[in-house]
Each structure stands twice: as C-alpha cells, then as structure tokens.
Design a protein around this motif. Sequence first.
Motif, PDB file in Angstrom:
ATOM      1  N   VAL A 274      84.925  84.730  87.399  1.00 40.25           N
ATOM      2  CA  VAL A 274      83.783  83.832  87.497  1.00 40.25           C
ATOM      3  C   VAL A 274      83.749  82.998  86.215  1.00 40.25           C
ATOM      4  O   VAL A 274      84.134  83.481  85.155  1.00 40.25           O
ATOM      5  N   ASP A 275      83.347  81.742  86.323  1.00 38.83           N
ATOM      6  CA  ASP A 275      83.283  80.857  85.152  1.00 38.83           C
ATOM      7  C   ASP A 275      81.846  80.791  84.657  1.00 38.83           C
ATOM      8  O   ASP A 275      81.038  80.001  85.137  1.00 38.83           O
ATOM      9  N   VAL A 276      81.526  81.642  83.702  1.00 43.27           N
ATOM     10  CA  VAL A 276      80.167  81.752  83.181  1.00 43.27           C
ATOM     11  C   VAL A 276      79.726  80.448  82.525  1.00 43.27           C
ATOM     12  O   VAL A 276      78.597  80.007  82.701  1.00 43.27           O
ATOM     13  N   SER A 277      80.614  79.801  81.792  1.00 44.65           N
ATOM     14  CA  SER A 277      80.227  78.558  81.110  1.00 44.65           C
ATOM     15  C   SER A 277      79.881  77.464  82.113  1.00 44.65           C
ATOM     16  O   SER A 277      78.953  76.688  81.889  1.00 44.65           O
ATOM     17  N   GLU A 278      80.591  77.398  83.231  1.00 46.96           N
ATOM     18  CA  GLU A 278      80.264  76.409  84.267  1.00 46.96           C
ATOM     19  C   GLU A 278      78.897  76.704  84.874  1.00 46.96           C
ATOM     20  O   GLU A 278      78.084  75.793  85.060  1.00 46.96           O
ATOM     21  N   ILE A 279      78.640  77.961  85.148  1.00 44.80           N
ATOM     22  CA  ILE A 279      77.348  78.349  85.726  1.00 44.80           C
ATOM     23  C   ILE A 279      76.225  78.018  84.753  1.00 44.80           C
ATOM     24  O   ILE A 279      75.231  77.386  85.122  1.00 44.80           O
ATOM     25  N   MET A 280      76.389  78.435  83.502  1.00 45.06           N
ATOM     26  CA  MET A 280      75.333  78.215  82.511  1.00 45.06           C
ATOM     27  C   MET A 280      75.087  76.727  82.270  1.00 45.06           C
ATOM     28  O   MET A 280      73.955  76.307  82.116  1.00 45.06           O
ATOM     29  N   SER A 281      76.140  75.934  82.265  1.00 47.58           N
ATOM     30  CA  SER A 281      75.974  74.511  81.965  1.00 47.58           C
ATOM     31  C   SER A 281      75.273  73.762  83.089  1.00 47.58           C
ATOM     32  O   SER A 281      74.707  72.692  82.859  1.00 47.58           O
ATOM     33  N   LYS A 282      75.278  74.314  84.294  1.00 50.86           N
ATOM     34  CA  LYS A 282      74.665  73.620  85.435  1.00 50.86           C
ATOM     35  C   LYS A 282      73.353  74.239  85.893  1.00 50.86           C
ATOM     36  O   LYS A 282      72.725  73.731  86.813  1.00 50.86           O
ATOM     37  N   MET A 283      72.951  75.331  85.245  1.00 50.55           N
ATOM     38  CA  MET A 283      71.689  75.972  85.621  1.00 50.55           C
ATOM     39  C   MET A 283      70.512  75.090  85.217  1.00 50.55           C
ATOM     40  O   MET A 283      70.474  74.583  84.104  1.00 50.55           O
TER      41      MET A 283
END
Length: 166
Positions: free
Chosen positions: A30-39
């Motif tokens: 899972v790409d945590v940085s992608e998730i966090m940046s789009k939350m």
Amino acid sequence: MKQIKTLLIAALLIVAANQTTNAQAKTAHVDVSEIMSKMPAMLEAQKQLETLSASYDADYKKMAEEFQAKLKKYDAEASTVSEAINGERQKEVSDMQKRIQEFGQNAQKELQQKQEDITKPIYEKVKTSIQKVGKAKGFQYVIDGSTLLLADGPNLTTDVKKDLGF
C-alpha cells in the motif's frame, strides 16, 4: 500392505505440501504517502500549517524591516551622537538581531511540532484502516509501497482509500 504404505506416503506428502502452502505468508503493499497526500484531513492540515507559516513569515519580515530601519537610522546618526549612545545603540541592535534569530528558530520548532501534532492522528487513522483492510483480505503482511523496488503483489491503496471514505 504395499498399497497402505503408498497411501500413507501420499497422505504425508499431501499434508506436507499443505503445510508448505500455509507457511507462505500472504503479503500486499500500500502507498501510505499517496493516501496521506490525498486525504481531506491531510489537505486541511496542510492549509493550517501554511497559514501558520505565513503568519510566522510576516512577523519575521516585520521584525527584519524594523531592524534594518533602526540600523540605517543609527548609522546615519552615529557621527552626531556621543560614544556612549553609540555603544547603547550597538547593544540594542545586537539584542534585536539575537531576538530575530531566536524568533526564527522558535517558529521553526513550533511549525515542526504542529505538523507532528496534526499528522499523527491522521497517520494512525490510515494505519488502522490498512490493518482492517489487510485482515479482511487475509494478508499477514502489508508493506508500505512507497519504498518498494518490486511490487508484484496486490496493491491495497485503493481499498484503503475506500475504507477511509475518499
């Protein structure tokens, strides 16, 4: 008797193969940085940090302008005032410069602390969601894909985003 031995060996091989299959851990990424940046919560947090940073920058700029104005004034008047007054002014300018530097350092520390305070609960929410999705899909390990060099396994990023509601 020979057939029983053959059946027993075949059963042992099936059990051993089954154990080998069960011993292989299921992994996903899972790409945590992608998730966090789009939350949405993270986007709001970034806006708060930018506002705070702009406020600190404005205060710093104002202090620096006052410092420059005072320095210019004192330089222009240096030849017309006594040595004692020039000494006091020099100390005042030195103290002011020190306060400006301390302000900059404190502002940077406060911004870092604020960033940690804001992002920690968001990260914990993402982590909880990753665990929930990973367990629901039967994975023993979920690796942060932002640092993977090879990722042929399932990607749970989209599933985690859905679980988080965006």
